[in-house]
Scaffold this motif. Structure first.
Motif, PDB file in Angstrom:
ATOM      1  N   ILE A  92      47.091  43.516  22.703  1.00 10.80           N
ATOM      2  CA  ILE A  92      45.938  44.236  22.168  1.00 10.80           C
ATOM      3  C   ILE A  92      44.688  43.934  22.995  1.00 10.80           C
ATOM      4  CG2 ILE A  92      44.345  44.354  20.211  1.00 10.80           C
ATOM      5  CD1 ILE A  92      46.813  43.976  18.393  1.00 10.80           C
ATOM      6  N   THR A  93      44.526  42.670  23.379  1.00 13.88           N
ATOM      7  CA  THR A  93      43.377  42.287  24.203  1.00 13.88           C
ATOM      8  C   THR A  93      43.402  43.009  25.542  1.00 13.88           C
ATOM      9  OG1 THR A  93      43.191  40.113  23.165  1.00 13.88           O
ATOM     10  CG2 THR A  93      42.251  40.356  25.364  1.00 13.88           C
ATOM     11  N   GLY A  94      44.567  43.039  26.176  1.00 10.66           N
ATOM     12  CA  GLY A  94      44.667  43.743  27.456  1.00 10.66           C
ATOM     13  C   GLY A  94      44.358  45.215  27.323  1.00 10.66           C
ATOM     14  N   ALA A  95      44.870  45.843  26.274  1.00 15.61           N
ATOM     15  CA  ALA A  95      44.595  47.268  26.051  1.00 15.61           C
ATOM     16  C   ALA A  95      43.115  47.502  25.785  1.00 15.61           C
ATOM     17  CB  ALA A  95      45.435  47.771  24.883  1.00 15.61           C
ATOM     18  N   TYR A  96      42.504  46.613  25.043  1.00 17.84           N
ATOM     19  CA  TYR A  96      41.073  46.702  24.750  1.00 17.84           C
ATOM     20  C   TYR A  96      40.255  46.613  26.032  1.00 17.84           C
ATOM     21  CZ  TYR A  96      36.524  44.891  23.062  1.00 17.84           C
ATOM     22  OH  TYR A  96      35.194  44.656  22.823  1.00 17.84           O
ATOM     23  N   ALA A 138      41.218  47.318  28.981  1.00 16.80           N
ATOM     24  CA  ALA A 138      41.446  48.546  29.749  1.00 16.80           C
ATOM     25  C   ALA A 138      40.576  49.679  29.224  1.00 16.80           C
ATOM     26  CB  ALA A 138      42.921  48.938  29.679  1.00 16.80           C
ATOM     27  N   GLN A 139      40.434  49.768  27.909  1.00 12.06           N
ATOM     28  CA  GLN A 139      39.556  50.787  27.325  1.00 12.06           C
ATOM     29  C   GLN A 139      38.129  50.609  27.838  1.00 12.06           C
ATOM     30  OE1 GLN A 139      39.785  53.310  25.090  1.00 12.06           O
ATOM     31  NE2 GLN A 139      41.817  53.152  24.193  1.00 12.06           N
ATOM     32  N   LEU A 140      37.667  49.369  27.871  1.00 11.47           N
ATOM     33  CA  LEU A 140      36.309  49.120  28.328  1.00 11.47           C
ATOM     34  C   LEU A 140      36.145  49.453  29.813  1.00 11.47           C
ATOM     35  CD1 LEU A 140      35.537  45.735  26.510  1.00 11.47           C
ATOM     36  CD2 LEU A 140      35.040  48.068  25.754  1.00 11.47           C
ATOM     37  N   ILE A 141      37.150  49.107  30.603  1.00 10.73           N
ATOM     38  CA  ILE A 141      37.110  49.449  32.019  1.00 10.73           C
ATOM     39  C   ILE A 141      37.052  50.961  32.204  1.00 10.73           C
ATOM     40  CG2 ILE A 141      38.475  49.425  34.157  1.00 10.73           C
ATOM     41  CD1 ILE A 141      39.557  46.665  33.185  1.00 10.73           C
ATOM     42  N   ALA A 142      37.828  51.670  31.397  1.00  8.57           N
ATOM     43  CA  ALA A 142      37.907  53.123  31.535  1.00  8.57           C
ATOM     44  C   ALA A 142      36.581  53.810  31.225  1.00  8.57           C
ATOM     45  CB  ALA A 142      39.000  53.677  30.610  1.00  8.57           C
ATOM     46  N   ILE A 143      35.747  53.181  30.392  1.00 12.03           N
ATOM     47  CA  ILE A 143      34.456  53.803  30.078  1.00 12.03           C
ATOM     48  C   ILE A 143      33.308  53.137  30.849  1.00 12.03           C
ATOM     49  CG2 ILE A 143      35.191  54.603  27.819  1.00 12.03           C
ATOM     50  CD1 ILE A 143      33.825  52.254  26.542  1.00 12.03           C
ATOM     51  N   GLY A 144      33.672  52.377  31.896  1.00 11.65           N
ATOM     52  CA  GLY A 144      32.668  51.870  32.819  1.00 11.65           C
ATOM     53  C   GLY A 144      31.982  50.587  32.410  1.00 11.65           C
ATOM     54  N   ASP A 187      31.109  44.559  33.059  1.00 15.12           N
ATOM     55  CA  ASP A 187      31.056  43.127  32.798  1.00 15.12           C
ATOM     56  C   ASP A 187      32.299  42.599  32.100  1.00 15.12           C
ATOM     57  OD1 ASP A 187      30.403  44.533  30.543  1.00 15.12           O
ATOM     58  OD2 ASP A 187      28.859  43.153  29.847  1.00 15.12           O
ATOM     59  N   VAL A 188      33.242  43.507  31.760  1.00 12.65           N
ATOM     60  CA  VAL A 188      34.477  43.047  31.140  1.00 12.65           C
ATOM     61  C   VAL A 188      35.260  42.137  32.086  1.00 12.65           C
ATOM     62  CG1 VAL A 188      35.893  45.001  31.893  1.00 12.65           C
ATOM     63  CG2 VAL A 188      36.507  43.768  29.830  1.00 12.65           C
ATOM     64  N   PHE A 189      35.132  42.352  33.402  1.00  7.50           N
ATOM     65  CA  PHE A 189      35.865  41.518  34.350  1.00  7.50           C
ATOM     66  C   PHE A 189      35.376  40.068  34.296  1.00  7.50           C
ATOM     67  CE2 PHE A 189      36.318  45.785  36.241  1.00  7.50           C
ATOM     68  CZ  PHE A 189      37.693  45.840  36.332  1.00  7.50           C
ATOM     69  N   LYS A 219      37.612  36.700  32.874  1.00  7.16           N
ATOM     70  CA  LYS A 219      37.852  35.453  33.598  1.00  7.16           C
ATOM     71  C   LYS A 219      37.656  34.230  32.712  1.00  7.16           C
ATOM     72  CE  LYS A 219      35.136  36.157  37.152  1.00  7.16           C
ATOM     73  NZ  LYS A 219      34.458  35.933  38.452  1.00  7.16           N
ATOM     74  N   THR A 220      36.784  34.340  31.727  1.00  2.68           N
ATOM     75  CA  THR A 220      36.540  33.193  30.846  1.00  2.68           C
ATOM     76  C   THR A 220      37.713  32.923  29.920  1.00  2.68           C
ATOM     77  OG1 THR A 220      35.519  34.463  29.042  1.00  2.68           O
ATOM     78  CG2 THR A 220      34.091  33.780  30.864  1.00  2.68           C
ATOM     79  N   ARG A 221      38.651  33.875  29.819  1.00  2.01           N
ATOM     80  CA  ARG A 221      39.789  33.751  28.911  1.00  2.01           C
ATOM     81  C   ARG A 221      41.072  33.347  29.624  1.00  2.01           C
ATOM     82  NH1 ARG A 221      40.159  36.029  24.198  1.00  2.01           N
ATOM     83  NH2 ARG A 221      42.253  36.816  24.682  1.00  2.01           N
ATOM     84  N   LEU A 222      40.995  33.070  30.922  1.00  4.80           N
ATOM     85  CA  LEU A 222      42.208  32.788  31.682  1.00  4.80           C
ATOM     86  C   LEU A 222      42.842  31.454  31.308  1.00  4.80           C
ATOM     87  CD1 LEU A 222      41.241  33.976  35.279  1.00  4.80           C
ATOM     88  CD2 LEU A 222      42.600  35.184  33.571  1.00  4.80           C
ATOM     89  N   HIS A 223      42.028  30.516  30.902  1.00  2.00           N
ATOM     90  CA  HIS A 223      42.525  29.152  30.702  1.00  2.00           C
ATOM     91  C   HIS A 223      42.862  28.895  29.236  1.00  2.00           C
ATOM     92  CE1 HIS A 223      41.418  28.114  34.810  1.00  2.00           C
ATOM     93  NE2 HIS A 223      40.294  28.767  34.604  1.00  2.00           N
ATOM     94  N   GLY A 224      43.986  28.235  29.043  1.00  2.00           N
ATOM     95  CA  GLY A 224      44.412  27.844  27.715  1.00  2.00           C
ATOM     96  C   GLY A 224      43.958  26.437  27.400  1.00  2.00           C
ATOM     97  N   PRO A 225      44.500  25.838  26.343  1.00  2.00           N
ATOM     98  CA  PRO A 225      44.166  24.456  25.984  1.00  2.00           C
ATOM     99  C   PRO A 225      44.459  23.501  27.143  1.00  2.00           C
ATOM    100  CG  PRO A 225      45.377  25.520  24.210  1.00  2.00           C
ATOM    101  CD  PRO A 225      45.438  26.460  25.378  1.00  2.00           C
ATOM    102  N   GLY A 226      43.505  22.617  27.424  1.00  2.00           N
ATOM    103  CA  GLY A 226      43.690  21.666  28.515  1.00  2.00           C
ATOM    104  C   GLY A 226      43.196  22.179  29.852  1.00  2.00           C
ATOM    105  N   GLY A 227      42.780  23.446  29.909  1.00  2.00           N
ATOM    106  CA  GLY A 227      42.206  23.989  31.136  1.00  2.00           C
ATOM    107  C   GLY A 227      43.172  24.712  32.043  1.00  2.00           C
TER     108      GLY A 227
END
Length: 293
Positions: free
Chosen positions: A230-234, A236-242, A245-247, A251-259
């Protein structure tokens, strides 16, 4: 006092639905003149029977219907058309609404400060996975304001306990799904923000989520995977409408617990984003374009 409508969409879980309705607060609904809207998200005789039985015994206004077309977001929009409230609350058929929910929501709701938002969601059983539709990670004491025209982070607004002024949903076109995943909260909240409305993450009005997915279980992992899609689709929706700053936000969501980078989640998000972009490209529904334009 704002007239309030609470909408619950359900399908294929009549036993859980019956439990939820048995635990639904009765006196506050009567005291506040609120109404309950029950909608089946697809034809289902067992769900309809539970709806009918509850509507016959409830001492407050209960309306119910079975949506002719499948889809959770579609069912919620059916409920929206049936409702009369100025303040619309959405919760799920496996969530128990706290007895003080309406009194707390009405005491804390400030339409001059915010027009939509999310209330607290707790787990029922300690052994249940706390990641599944849960807000117990909130660290603030009272509320967090989500400014208009801002990017709404996944998880900030959750469909198990979300509320909107009717005017907000009238502006956004109602509950909006994210592609074929039929997510009902994240894009709806973003469109509200994009339209200039202010959101809130609000402590006080609370529901308890009886989802039954145990910690570290395969069922809990499947739900986490769904959230990633769902996050990925969301995004993509934001990218599609320009929304460029979604990119940076992604990037802030790439890391899981522990870094460490959570490669499983990242792969699911990227695949879902690609699928969503392909779906948007192939889709020719004018109402879809109108909602995200």
């Amino acid at each position: 006092m704002l007239k309030t409508s609470i909408i619950i969409a359900s399908y294929g879980r009549p036993a859980q639905l019956a439990t939820t309705l048995r635990r639904f607060p009765v006196k506050p609904m009567w005291d506040f003149g609120a109404e309950l809207i029950l909608v089946g998200s697809a034809p289902d005789e067992n769900t309809a029977a539970v709806f009918k039985q509850y509507a016959e015994i409830a001492p407050f206004t209960v309306k119910w219907a079975m949506a002719s077309d499948p889809g959770f977001a579609h069912a919620q929009n059916v409920g929206l058309t049936m409702s009369e409230g100025e303040l619309i609350v959405f919760t799920d058929d496996d969530c128990y609404v706290e007895e003080s929910y309406l009194s707390t929501l009405h005491a804390k709701f400030d339409r001059n400060a915010f027009q939509y938002g999310c209330g607290e969601i707790g787990i029922v059983h300690p052994e249940d996975d706390p990641v599944v539709a849960n807000t117990e990670w909130w660290s603030f004491e009272e509320r967090v304001i989500l400014p208009p025209h801002s990017l709404i982070a996944p998880g900030a607004i959750q469909g198990a306990n979300m509320f909107f002024l009717r005017e907000v949903l009238a502006t956004t076109g109602g509950i909006c799904q994210v592609g074929p995943l039929d997510n009902n909260d994240i894009m709806t909240a973003y469109l509200a923000s994009r339209a200039g409305y202010t959101g809130v993450m609000l402590r006080g009005p609370k529901v308890y989520h009886d989802h039954g997915r145990k910690r570290n279980s395969p069922e809990a992992q499947r739900t986490r995977d769904i959230y990633a899609k769902i996050t990925g689709a969301y995004f993509a929706q934001l990218i599609a409408i320009g929304k460029k700053d979604v990119f940076e936000f992604w990037k802030t969501r790439l890391h899981g617990p522990g870094g460490a980078i959570d490669f499983r989640r990242l792969e699911l998000e990227l695949r879902a984003a690609a699928d969503e972009l392909a779906w948007l490209q192939e889709s020719s529904r004018p109402e879809r374009s109108a909602k995200v334009a």
